[in-house]
Structure formats: structure tokens, C-alpha cells
Design a protein around this motif. Structure first.
Motif, PDB file in Angstrom:
ATOM      1  N   GLN A  58      -8.690  17.855  45.381  1.00 13.38           N
ATOM      2  CA  GLN A  58      -8.350  16.659  44.591  1.00 13.38           C
ATOM      3  C   GLN A  58      -9.582  15.877  44.776  1.00 13.38           C
ATOM      4  O   GLN A  58     -10.096  15.024  43.497  1.00 13.38           O
ATOM      5  CB  GLN A  58      -7.098  15.967  45.091  1.00 13.38           C
ATOM      6  CG  GLN A  58      -5.912  16.828  44.673  1.00 13.38           C
ATOM      7  CD  GLN A  58      -4.651  16.133  45.215  1.00 13.38           C
ATOM      8  OE1 GLN A  58      -4.636  15.685  46.371  1.00 13.38           O
ATOM      9  NE2 GLN A  58      -3.447  16.108  44.804  1.00 13.38           N
ATOM     10  N   TRP A  69      -9.216  12.827  38.163  1.00 15.38           N
ATOM     11  CA  TRP A  69      -8.077  12.689  39.160  1.00 15.38           C
ATOM     12  C   TRP A  69      -8.156  11.865  40.158  1.00 15.38           C
ATOM     13  O   TRP A  69      -9.053  11.694  41.131  1.00 15.38           O
ATOM     14  CB  TRP A  69      -8.197  14.106  39.738  1.00 15.38           C
ATOM     15  CG  TRP A  69      -8.024  15.549  39.060  1.00 15.38           C
ATOM     16  CD1 TRP A  69      -7.404  15.531  37.794  1.00 15.38           C
ATOM     17  CD2 TRP A  69      -8.024  16.858  39.597  1.00 15.38           C
ATOM     18  NE1 TRP A  69      -7.362  16.687  37.342  1.00 15.38           N
ATOM     19  CE2 TRP A  69      -7.732  17.685  38.490  1.00 15.38           C
ATOM     20  CE3 TRP A  69      -8.691  17.284  40.759  1.00 15.38           C
ATOM     21  CZ2 TRP A  69      -7.557  19.095  38.632  1.00 15.38           C
ATOM     22  CZ3 TRP A  69      -8.608  18.611  40.602  1.00 15.38           C
ATOM     23  CH2 TRP A  69      -8.145  19.611  39.586  1.00 15.38           C
ATOM     24  N   ASN A  71      -6.391   9.783  43.120  1.00 13.14           N
ATOM     25  CA  ASN A  71      -5.527   9.507  44.075  1.00 13.14           C
ATOM     26  C   ASN A  71      -5.458   8.697  45.050  1.00 13.14           C
ATOM     27  O   ASN A  71      -6.677   8.304  45.516  1.00 13.14           O
ATOM     28  CB  ASN A  71      -5.353  10.917  44.645  1.00 13.14           C
ATOM     29  CG  ASN A  71      -4.940  12.078  43.893  1.00 13.14           C
ATOM     30  OD1 ASN A  71      -3.958  12.435  43.320  1.00 13.14           O
ATOM     31  ND2 ASN A  71      -6.134  12.916  43.151  1.00 13.14           N
TER      32      ASN A  71
END
Length: 177
Positions: A58, A69, A71
């Protein structure tokens, strides 16, 4: 839209949203250890090594250069513990968002607070104008979180989950004197 792989951190009244780092894997494996967290999503609790490998993937970012992405882990300001995560897949002005809070932190409003903070952060940091979440129709708690963040159910479905969507307002602009 920013092109950075690492998302900027953000805060809410009680939470610090910190960019994901593989170093959080061991602590997050404990946060995500309750099998009840996977009733609606499938799968099961990850072990620390598997979680570290996932976090490394990730953090490396999407193979699609037009997609981010982003996160974050959620740290509770009161005691410094990690309590869950929020994530966003950003493509242009649209972001698909998700959230997970460990069982011990549920029922305290943290998920709603994090989702609202995420929505505001995405609007200001990435120019996001449309939010989307996919929620299992029996997951009332996630529906309540989505509603608190301004999302509403649509008539669209994907893989047995209802699509929820919102168009957050543009970020406030500073007035020039």
C-alpha cells in the motif's frame, strides 16, 4: 490533484490520522485481531507479517499513475493507542473511502469522527468532489458512519454491497484583504 504517494496527516478533535507505515503492522495486528471485524467483509485477522507485507504494498502506491492509495492509521489522542484506519483511493476529483475501527474502540463515535475528518481532508488536500463507499446492507454501524460523513445510499450495488455517495462542499477559500 497532488501526486505524492504519502498522504498528508490530518487531525480531528480526538484522533490523529497518521500516514500508514509498515512499522505500524504489529500494533495494528492487535487492533484488527477480532474475527467479528470480518463478518461483513470476509477474510480474517491478519498476522503481523502479512499485515506488514500489505502495508509495504500500500505504501508503494498504486501501479496506476492516475490513482493514489492514501491510507492512515488512527491514533487516539487521549491515550496514544492505535484504534483503526481510514483509507481513500483517489482518482481525480473522486475518492472511494473505507474505515475500520478495532472492536474495543467501537461505539464511541471515533469512526464517524474519522470519516468526517477524512471527507474534509480529501476535499482540501486533494480537491476531491465526490466520495464513494461500498457498504454491506446489513452493516448498520457502517451505514451510520457513512451518513455522518454526508454520504447517502444510492440505488447502485457492487459485489453485494450498496454504493453510498456524497459530493462534499469545496474547501473554504481565504478571503483576500
Amino acid at each position: 490533484m497532488p501526486t505524492t504517494i504519502t498522504p498528508p496527516p490530518f487531525t480531528t478533535a480526538r484522533l490523529d490520522a497518521l500516514p500508514l507505515d509498515p512499522a505500524y503492522a504489529e500494533e495494528m495486528a492487535v487492533v484488527l485481531a477480532d474475527p467479528a471485524l470480518y463478518v461483513f467483509t470476509g477474510g480474517g485477522p491478519p498476522d503481523p507479517a502479512a499485515l506488514r507485507a500489505r502495508y509495504e504494498r500500500q505504501c508503494a502506491g498504486s501501479p496506476d499513475p492516475g490513482e493514489l492509495w492514501w491510507n492512515w492509521v488512527l491514533r487516539v489522542g487521549e491515550d496514544g493507542s492505535l484504534a483503526g484506519y481510514v483509507q481513500a483511493t483517489v482518482r481525480g476529483p473522486r475518492a472511494e473511502i473505507a474505515w475500520v475501527l478495532g472492536t474495543p474502540w467501537q461505539g464511541r463515535g471515533y469512526a464517524s469522527e474519522a470519516a468526517k475528518g477524512l471527507a474534509a481532508h480529501l476535499a482540501s488536500a486533494a480537491g476531491v468532489r465526490e466520495l464513494v463507499a461500498h457498504i454491506h446492507p446489513d452493516h448498520a454501524a457502517s451505514e451510520a458512519v457513512a451518513a455522518a460523513a454526508g454520504l447517502r445510499p444510492t440505488g447502485e450495488w457492487e459485489d453485494g454491497e450498496r454504493r453510498w455517495a456524497a459530493n462534499p462542499p469545496p474547501p473554504a477559500r481565504a478571503e483576500k484583504a
